[in-house]
Structure formats: structure tokens, C-alpha cells
Design a protein around this motif. Sequence first.
Motif, PDB file in Angstrom:
ATOM      1  N   THR A  40       0.939  -1.270   0.186  1.00  0.00           N
ATOM      2  CA  THR A  40      -0.174  -0.017   0.014  1.00  0.00           C
ATOM      3  C   THR A  40       0.916   1.244  -0.072  1.00  0.00           C
ATOM      4  O   THR A  40       0.766   2.251  -0.503  1.00  0.00           O
ATOM      5  N   GLU A  42       3.996   1.592  -1.543  1.00  0.00           N
ATOM      6  CA  GLU A  42       4.313   1.783  -2.523  1.00  0.00           C
ATOM      7  C   GLU A  42       3.404   2.468  -3.523  1.00  0.00           C
ATOM      8  O   GLU A  42       3.476   3.206  -4.473  1.00  0.00           O
ATOM      9  N   GLN A  43       2.157   2.017  -3.399  1.00  0.00           N
ATOM     10  CA  GLN A  43       0.849   2.486  -4.321  1.00  0.00           C
ATOM     11  C   GLN A  43       0.804   3.870  -4.104  1.00  0.00           C
ATOM     12  O   GLN A  43       0.602   4.566  -4.983  1.00  0.00           O
ATOM     13  N   ASP A  46       3.463   6.066  -5.558  1.00  0.00           N
ATOM     14  CA  ASP A  46       3.469   6.201  -6.918  1.00  0.00           C
ATOM     15  C   ASP A  46       2.290   7.180  -7.304  1.00  0.00           C
ATOM     16  O   ASP A  46       2.243   8.099  -8.099  1.00  0.00           O
ATOM     17  N   ALA A  47       1.113   7.066  -6.561  1.00  0.00           N
ATOM     18  CA  ALA A  47      -0.091   7.995  -6.762  1.00  0.00           C
ATOM     19  C   ALA A  47       0.086   9.564  -6.425  1.00  0.00           C
ATOM     20  O   ALA A  47      -0.275  10.393  -7.136  1.00  0.00           O
ATOM     21  N   ILE A 378      -6.857   5.009  -1.890  1.00  0.00           N
ATOM     22  CA  ILE A 378      -5.953   4.167  -1.618  1.00  0.00           C
ATOM     23  C   ILE A 378      -6.063   3.354  -0.256  1.00  0.00           C
ATOM     24  O   ILE A 378      -6.319   2.212  -0.153  1.00  0.00           O
TER      25      ILE A 378
END
Length: 429
Positions: A40, A42-43, A46-47, A378
Motif C-alpha cells: 500500500t 508503494e502504491q 506512486d499515486a 487507496i
Amino acid sequence: MGRYRTPTVLAAASLLLTALCAGQAPAAAPPGRAGIDPATAEQLDDAITAAMRKAGIPGVGVGLWIDGDGSYVRTFGTADKATGTPIKTDMHTRIGSVTKTFAITGVLQLVDDGKVRLDAPISTYLDGVPGGDRITVRQLADMRSGLYNYTEDPRWTAAFKADPHRAWTPQELLDFAFAHPADFPPGARWEYSNTNTVLLGLLVEKISGQPLHTYLQQHVLEPADLDATSLPTGAEIPSPYVHGYTNFTPSGATVDASTWNPSWGWAAGAMISTMDDLRSWVPTLVTGRLPDGGRLLEPGTQAQRLRMLPTGHSGVGYGLGIAELDGWIGHNGELPGYETVAVRLPQERATMVIVVNSDVDGKFGSLSSLIANTVTEIATPEHVWSLPSAAQPNTVPEPSTTATAPSPSSSSPSAPSTPIPAPTPAPSS
């Protein structure tokens, strides 16, 4: 009144923040509960970086702490475009309408002390307020007074743009507001107005016999151990600080606004804090309790603070200097160069703090709301930050548009706020 926090608790909180900022891996969340596991995180990385590139944001700080279930604390980009200095969580930033959460805490403490009554007319305490015999202290705190918002006055906007370093007195600000008729009868509806909180700042000064910055320092900031938070008396901002970038200028050119004088926001939007301090403040604000178990406010007063009334904007409620948006409670703030979100999601025991060093919103709308939306989609998909544009904190008209009634925060993004108004771009709180 039990408002003080013990050194042991403070030290523990400091150690936790040190570990997080040192980049230790977040703890995995137990099944079925919100948490920040490595995937999560890492997501989110990136976002957030994608959103920054898309919107041209110089620097962002994001903190999401889920009690016992993991944390995500990151900073991206630069605090100073001239030097390339990275933004950090301990850097001071201007928080816009998040200031309202502190100023109205001061009012509510005086209520607890028996010195102010929420349902008394403001004329009981202050002279010279048009219709003040029909406007209650409560209506000022929950944005239902009907008083015109001084930061929407074109003359004030012109004066601010002509000299953003000017020092303003509270009475000068009120003179702009009182030159206009009320927008509606007291209590008829909700409308964000910085005029309300400036009056409440004067109320604190009148009843306490202290300057507002002194009262807040002694009765709110020191008890809550917020060493990096202050209400400045001028344009000062302690080092290290985040430089804020705005295009609220006569030409529309983007400039560094970090040394502009925030006195135009005063009790409604002039305060300074850090991500670390805001992370500590938000749970105290939402619960009314200090980490050592002492009380910031009495339970009955805290319950009144959190009584959210409709604002006319879908999903947004407002209490006494505090807002709610899809379960997130706190405030946002916006002012020239700076945007902030400082909120708590009690259902998930989560605290979120976001700082952005630009209010050049353009086609993306509020930049702090853009980042908050990105994070919550997220991390907390059942509670997504999606602040209606009409409810964005806007203390002052946008550079090339006509101002509309702000709705919080700080902020204010900032600056609510959370949920609603908070001063925003050029003068904003």
C-alpha cells in the motif's frame, strides 16, 4: 482542569515520530482493518508523485497514522525552489484555517470556565457588531451568523494584493465586513465567513484579558505540548520553514509568499505549525482529551463542538470550528502559498495530515484536496476525501475569479476545512 500532558507521554510520542521519519518499515495491518502495509505504501508513493507532476506541486508532506495498525509518513519534492532543499515533517508551515480549531478551542475553554455562554448574544461581550444582539457566540463558531466575509470584499482584495506585507488589525478587517449588510438572518443557514472567527478572537482577548497569541500559547499550545505551533504577531516564521508559492498577485505571476504578513487572517487563519505537531493536535482536537488523559475541554462542551450541522454541501457538516467530510473530522486551510489538511477518522482510528506548499490550484482545484483524495482512495476507500468545490476553503477570491463563500480550514486548506472552509489562496485562512 486536567489539561496538561505528562513528559513521559510526550517522550514516547517523540520517539515514535523519530522512528517513522527515519523510514522504518510500517507495520502490517491485522486482517479486516485499515492499515499501511509495504504494498500500500508503494502504491501511495506512486499515486502521490503522479498527482504532484500532474498539478505542478513543488512539495508535499503526507502523514497517515492508523493507531496500532501502521503508519505512512512521507515527504516529496522541495521546500524551497531556489535551493532545492527537501521538504521535511519538522519544517514550519502556515496552516490557514486550521487556525480556527485553536481559536475556537480558546472560546470553548472560556465556556468551560463559566466566563462565556455559547447561546448569549455576542453583544453581551463585544460592542459594535451589527445585529450583535441577535447573533450568538454559537452562531459565530458554527458559521451561521450571516455576517459578510471580509476577505470577499474587492477593496480588501485590492489592498492585500497591493501590499501583501501589510500588517492588519482585527478592527480594520471587521470594518470591511461591517460595511456590507448581513447575507442572511442569524441562524437561517450556513456560510463560511472569516469575520466570525476574527470576532471570536476578540472575544477571547476581551474575556481573558490577554492577547490572543498569549492566551493560546498558555492555555492550548503548552498544555498540548505543541512546541512548534504559534500564532505569529507579524510576518515571522521560524526556521526551518517551508516556502509557499502563490499566483495571488496583480500580474498572476507565481511568487514566494513565505514572508507575506498573515495578520489579515489572524484568529481565522494566521497560525504556523508542523506536520509533527498537527499529528499530535488532531486526536486531541477530535476527542477533547490530551494524551495523558487530561481534558482539553469538558465532555459536554466537546460534545457540542462535534454536533455537526448541515452546510448545504453534500457530505459536509460543520460544528464549532470543526468540520466533517465522509467521516473525516478536523479542518483544512488555505492561504497564499500554503494548503493544509489536518483530520481524524475515528472509525479507523486514523489521523491524516497533509501539507502542500502551493495554492496555484488551476484546473485541479484545491491541491491539498487533490492529495487527500489520492491518499484516501487507496488507504481508506470507504472514507474518501472528496470536498465539493463550492465548499473549498477560500478566504479570498482566486486570482482571476470572483470569490465565493468559503467553506472549511486552517484549514485553508489553510482550511477546513477537513471538511470545509479554510482560507485559501491569497488571503485565506
